[in-house]
Design a protein around this motif. Structure first.
Motif, mmCIF file in Angstrom:
data_model
loop_
_atom_site.group_PDB
_atom_site.id
_atom_site.type_symbol
_atom_site.label_atom_id
_atom_site.label_comp_id
_atom_site.label_asym_id
_atom_site.label_seq_id
_atom_site.Cartn_x
_atom_site.Cartn_y
_atom_site.Cartn_z
ATOM 1 N N GLY A 246 -44.034 68.774 3.713
ATOM 2 C CA GLY A 246 -43.130 69.100 4.800
ATOM 3 C C GLY A 246 -43.144 68.064 5.913
ATOM 4 N N LEU A 247 -44.330 67.569 6.260
ATOM 5 C CA LEU A 247 -44.450 66.627 7.362
ATOM 6 C C LEU A 247 -44.129 65.194 6.946
ATOM 7 N N SER A 248 -43.912 64.969 5.668
ATOM 8 C CA SER A 248 -43.566 63.616 5.218
ATOM 9 C C SER A 248 -42.058 63.415 5.064
ATOM 10 N N ARG A 249 -41.269 64.414 5.456
ATOM 11 C CA ARG A 249 -39.816 64.257 5.394
ATOM 12 C C ARG A 249 -39.147 65.040 6.525
ATOM 13 N N LEU A 250 -39.549 64.706 7.733
ATOM 14 C CA LEU A 250 -39.022 65.386 8.914
ATOM 15 C C LEU A 250 -37.692 64.780 9.336
ATOM 16 N N PRO A 251 -36.720 65.603 9.714
ATOM 17 C CA PRO A 251 -35.440 65.079 10.177
ATOM 18 C C PRO A 251 -35.549 64.550 11.601
ATOM 19 N N PRO A 252 -34.667 63.646 11.988
ATOM 20 C CA PRO A 252 -34.687 63.141 13.358
ATOM 21 C C PRO A 252 -34.132 64.186 14.326
ATOM 22 N N HIS A 253 -34.477 64.059 15.593
ATOM 23 C CA HIS A 253 -33.787 64.817 16.625
ATOM 24 C C HIS A 253 -32.333 64.348 16.659
ATOM 25 N N ALA A 254 -31.447 65.247 17.039
ATOM 26 C CA ALA A 254 -30.012 64.988 16.925
ATOM 27 C C ALA A 254 -29.561 63.758 17.709
ATOM 28 N N ASP A 255 -30.215 63.462 18.821
ATOM 29 C CA ASP A 255 -29.782 62.341 19.672
ATOM 30 C C ASP A 255 -30.260 60.984 19.180
ATOM 31 N N VAL A 256 -31.197 60.974 18.235
ATOM 32 C CA VAL A 256 -31.923 59.743 17.923
ATOM 33 C C VAL A 256 -31.098 58.681 17.188
ATOM 34 N N PRO A 257 -30.408 58.989 16.084
ATOM 35 C CA PRO A 257 -29.714 57.913 15.367
ATOM 36 C C PRO A 257 -28.746 57.118 16.242
ATOM 37 N N VAL B 113 -37.526 61.472 30.988
ATOM 38 C CA VAL B 113 -36.181 61.665 30.453
ATOM 39 C C VAL B 113 -36.178 62.897 29.556
ATOM 40 N N ARG B 114 -34.985 63.411 29.283
ATOM 41 C CA ARG B 114 -34.872 64.606 28.453
ATOM 42 C C ARG B 114 -34.931 64.290 26.968
ATOM 43 N N ASP B 115 -34.456 63.099 26.599
ATOM 44 C CA ASP B 115 -34.418 62.744 25.175
ATOM 45 C C ASP B 115 -34.343 61.223 25.045
ATOM 46 N N VAL B 116 -34.320 60.763 23.807
ATOM 47 C CA VAL B 116 -34.269 59.323 23.556
ATOM 48 C C VAL B 116 -32.926 58.745 23.986
ATOM 49 N N ALA B 117 -31.878 59.522 23.879
ATOM 50 C CA ALA B 117 -30.562 59.048 24.294
ATOM 51 C C ALA B 117 -30.566 58.684 25.785
ATOM 52 N N GLU B 118 -31.194 59.522 26.611
ATOM 53 C CA GLU B 118 -31.241 59.220 28.042
ATOM 54 C C GLU B 118 -32.057 57.964 28.309
#
Length: 225
Positions: A93-104, A213-218
């Motif tokens: 499970g921990l070897s295929r985690l999806p990104p947070h929505a803002d990241v790509p 910041v709130r997320d990587v996008a910010e």
């Protein structure tokens, strides 16, 4: 920020959905043992606490081993005897985690702006590999605790990363969701830092200076100006 063209990231919790992944793994584990209604919070707290203790205690050990021993400890707290399938489920499970929505999109914007992108992570090479494709682009470097044989907040992991990248600490910006693991290192090495507060935590002044910041996008928007 003239002369600074490399952004480094913590991986778990910052770029990919670590906390959500851990909770899902524990939910599956207790269900496997016939206890679907069990309160997961004490088990997850024990898992993280034991993981920190094992990472900070020499000698260095692979993160896969840290995960297994931490899971055993946590399940014991919950009165559950660990089975081999539990470790396999956690690692998978921990070897295929999806990104947070803002990241790509945030990573793509930084790449388009001419920035090199690298991860510095408390993990093993094979464990992080499965989550990398979801980022939407290839990072310029992925530096792990396995490579440096040191876990954050040990400065050796960052020093190894900077050597690999061919930069000084002052030529990088670091983005991370952990204060005691990452902001502590940034303070010690003089790295410009963004603390990603996804979970509405309280900023600890002992790790300042950093930009919250709130997320990587910010953080990306701030870096790109």
């Amino acid at each position: 920020m003239v002369g600074v063209r490399t952004v480094t990231f913590d991986f778990y919790g910052t770029l990919v959905q670590w906390h959500e992944g851990v909770e899902a793994c524990f939910r599956d584990t207790v269900r496997r043992h016939g206890q679907p209604a069990k309160d997961l919070a004490p088990l997850i707290h024990a898992f993280h606490s034991e993981g920190r203790r094992l990472r900070d205690r020499p000698p260095w050990r692979p993160y896969r081993d840290v995960l297994g021993e931490s899971l055993r400890f946590a399940l014991k707290v919950g009165g559950i005897a660990m089975a081999d399938a539990d470790v396999d489920g956690l690692v998978t499970g921990l070897s295929r985690l999806p990104p947070h929505a803002d990241v790509p999109a945030a990573l793509a914007a930084l790449r388009a702006g001419g920035w090199r992108l690298a991860a510095i992570s408390n993990t093993d090479d094979d464990l992080i590999a499965g989550s990398l494709p979801g980022l939407g682009l290839d990072l310029d470097a992925v530096i792990t605790a396995q490579q440096a044989r040191a876990y954050k907040p040990d400065l050796r992991l960052f020093r190894h990363a900077h050597e690999v990248l061919g930069v000084t600490p002052q030529q990088t910006v670091h983005i991370a969701a952990s204060q005691p693991l990452d902001m502590a290192v940034c303070k010690a090495l003089g790295i410009r830092a963004y603390w990603v507060n996804r979970r509405a935590e309280t900023a600890d002044p002992q790790w300042l200076p950093f930009i919250e910041v709130r997320d990587v996008a910010e953080a990306s928007r701030s870096i790109l100006g």
